[in-house]
Design a protein around this motif. Sequence first.
Motif, mmCIF file in Angstrom:
data_model
loop_
_atom_site.group_PDB
_atom_site.id
_atom_site.type_symbol
_atom_site.label_atom_id
_atom_site.label_comp_id
_atom_site.label_asym_id
_atom_site.label_seq_id
_atom_site.Cartn_x
_atom_site.Cartn_y
_atom_site.Cartn_z
ATOM 1 N N HIS A 1 -1.765 -2.426 6.629
ATOM 2 C CA HIS A 1 -2.410 -3.737 6.755
ATOM 3 C C HIS A 1 -1.648 -4.799 5.983
ATOM 4 O O HIS A 1 -1.515 -5.931 6.419
ATOM 5 C CB HIS A 1 -3.851 -3.659 6.244
ATOM 6 N N SER A 2 -1.135 -4.399 4.818
ATOM 7 C CA SER A 2 -0.480 -5.391 3.960
ATOM 8 C C SER A 2 0.812 -5.925 4.583
ATOM 9 O O SER A 2 1.320 -6.958 4.162
ATOM 10 C CB SER A 2 -0.201 -4.798 2.581
ATOM 11 N N PHE A 3 1.342 -5.219 5.573
ATOM 12 C CA PHE A 3 2.584 -5.677 6.211
ATOM 13 C C PHE A 3 2.359 -6.296 7.586
ATOM 14 O O PHE A 3 3.322 -6.662 8.263
ATOM 15 C CB PHE A 3 3.608 -4.544 6.311
ATOM 16 N N SER A 4 1.083 -6.413 8.011
ATOM 17 C CA SER A 4 0.856 -7.126 9.266
ATOM 18 C C SER A 4 1.156 -8.602 9.010
ATOM 19 O O SER A 4 0.840 -9.128 7.952
ATOM 20 C CB SER A 4 -0.595 -6.938 9.737
ATOM 21 N N ASN A 5 1.793 -9.252 9.933
ATOM 22 C CA ASN A 5 2.213 -10.656 9.793
ATOM 23 C C ASN A 5 3.333 -10.856 8.773
ATOM 24 O O ASN A 5 3.639 -11.985 8.411
ATOM 25 C CB ASN A 5 1.051 -11.577 9.392
ATOM 26 N N SER A 6 3.933 -9.772 8.296
ATOM 27 C CA SER A 6 5.041 -9.933 7.352
ATOM 28 C C SER A 6 6.323 -10.283 8.097
ATOM 29 O O SER A 6 6.552 -9.834 9.218
ATOM 30 C CB SER A 6 5.240 -8.643 6.566
ATOM 31 N N ARG B 1 8.711 -8.681 14.814
ATOM 32 C CA ARG B 1 9.839 -8.497 15.735
ATOM 33 C C ARG B 1 10.712 -9.750 15.780
ATOM 34 O O ARG B 1 10.222 -10.863 15.920
ATOM 35 C CB ARG B 1 9.287 -8.183 17.123
ATOM 36 N N GLY B 2 12.015 -9.533 15.674
ATOM 37 C CA GLY B 2 12.948 -10.642 15.793
ATOM 38 C C GLY B 2 13.208 -11.394 14.509
ATOM 39 O O GLY B 2 14.088 -12.246 14.466
ATOM 40 N N SER B 3 12.449 -11.071 13.455
ATOM 41 C CA SER B 3 12.646 -11.786 12.199
ATOM 42 C C SER B 3 13.961 -11.377 11.558
ATOM 43 O O SER B 3 14.276 -10.194 11.468
ATOM 44 C CB SER B 3 11.497 -11.501 11.237
ATOM 45 N N ARG B 4 14.737 -12.357 11.112
ATOM 46 C CA ARG B 4 16.066 -12.074 10.577
ATOM 47 C C ARG B 4 16.190 -12.431 9.110
ATOM 48 O O ARG B 4 17.276 -12.361 8.542
ATOM 49 C CB ARG B 4 17.109 -12.828 11.390
ATOM 50 N N LEU B 5 15.075 -12.825 8.505
ATOM 51 C CA LEU B 5 15.117 -13.196 7.099
ATOM 52 C C LEU B 5 15.513 -11.989 6.239
ATOM 53 O O LEU B 5 14.914 -10.924 6.348
ATOM 54 C CB LEU B 5 13.734 -13.702 6.688
ATOM 55 N N ASP C 1 0.055 -6.197 -3.146
ATOM 56 C CA ASP C 1 -0.504 -5.171 -2.260
ATOM 57 C C ASP C 1 0.599 -4.397 -1.546
ATOM 58 O O ASP C 1 0.547 -3.172 -1.452
ATOM 59 C CB ASP C 1 -1.413 -5.821 -1.203
ATOM 60 N N GLN C 2 1.571 -5.132 -1.043
ATOM 61 C CA GLN C 2 2.688 -4.475 -0.353
ATOM 62 C C GLN C 2 3.454 -3.566 -1.303
ATOM 63 O O GLN C 2 3.814 -2.438 -0.965
ATOM 64 C CB GLN C 2 3.634 -5.528 0.248
ATOM 65 N N TRP C 3 3.701 -4.060 -2.490
ATOM 66 C CA TRP C 3 4.420 -3.271 -3.496
ATOM 67 C C TRP C 3 3.685 -1.958 -3.769
ATOM 68 O O TRP C 3 4.256 -0.880 -3.731
ATOM 69 C CB TRP C 3 4.576 -4.091 -4.779
ATOM 70 N N ARG C 4 2.396 -2.089 -4.009
ATOM 71 C CA ARG C 4 1.581 -0.916 -4.341
ATOM 72 C C ARG C 4 1.498 0.050 -3.158
ATOM 73 O O ARG C 4 1.630 1.261 -3.325
ATOM 74 C CB ARG C 4 0.181 -1.384 -4.758
ATOM 75 N N ASP C 5 1.311 -0.465 -1.953
ATOM 76 C CA ASP C 5 1.188 0.393 -0.765
ATOM 77 C C ASP C 5 2.456 1.222 -0.538
ATOM 78 O O ASP C 5 2.381 2.400 -0.176
ATOM 79 C CB ASP C 5 0.895 -0.453 0.482
#
Length: 152
Positions: A120-125, A130-134, A142-146
Amino acid sequence: MAYWLVKSEPEECGIEDFVKKGREPICWDGIRNYQARNFLRAMSVGDAVFLYHSSCRVIGIAGTLEVTRKAYPDPLQFDSESRYFDPASPHDEPRWTAIDLRLVRSFPRIVERSELQLMHSFSNSALTRRGSRLSVMPVTEDQWRDVLSLVG
DNA sequence: GCCAACGTTGGC
DNA sequence: GCCAACGTTGGC
């Protein structure tokens, strides 16, 4: 202390390169995207960084790094031999930024992109979209902990 | 190897 | 300042 993520092709500079260096830092240069550069400039010494392997067989997060030197001018922008040479970058106000990173921990296994996509913490990340090049981006607590919860 | 998604460049 | 063309990233 803030959390970040940097992308790299493992043949270019992956977790094995950091392992070889031990606790010695590696110069993180060659970033040529303004949004990514601005994130580099926002980093502080001691910030924690995920290393993400891209464009390879096992795509995902390979370990954690630490910022050991805050933003400074990327030397490659002034090196005419380098593929990262930027003749338009003013010497008195360099356009591109580097930082130094050193290994904190090589994970016992890659936390794969397919696993991140289920979190969940990576939805919309920007990482999993898809296609994100950053190639440099902030990471939430939350992402770190997950991610860490999967590698103990 | 394909191609979607973007960022950049350059003509107007 | 707009936008089409082009180049690159990066997952699949």
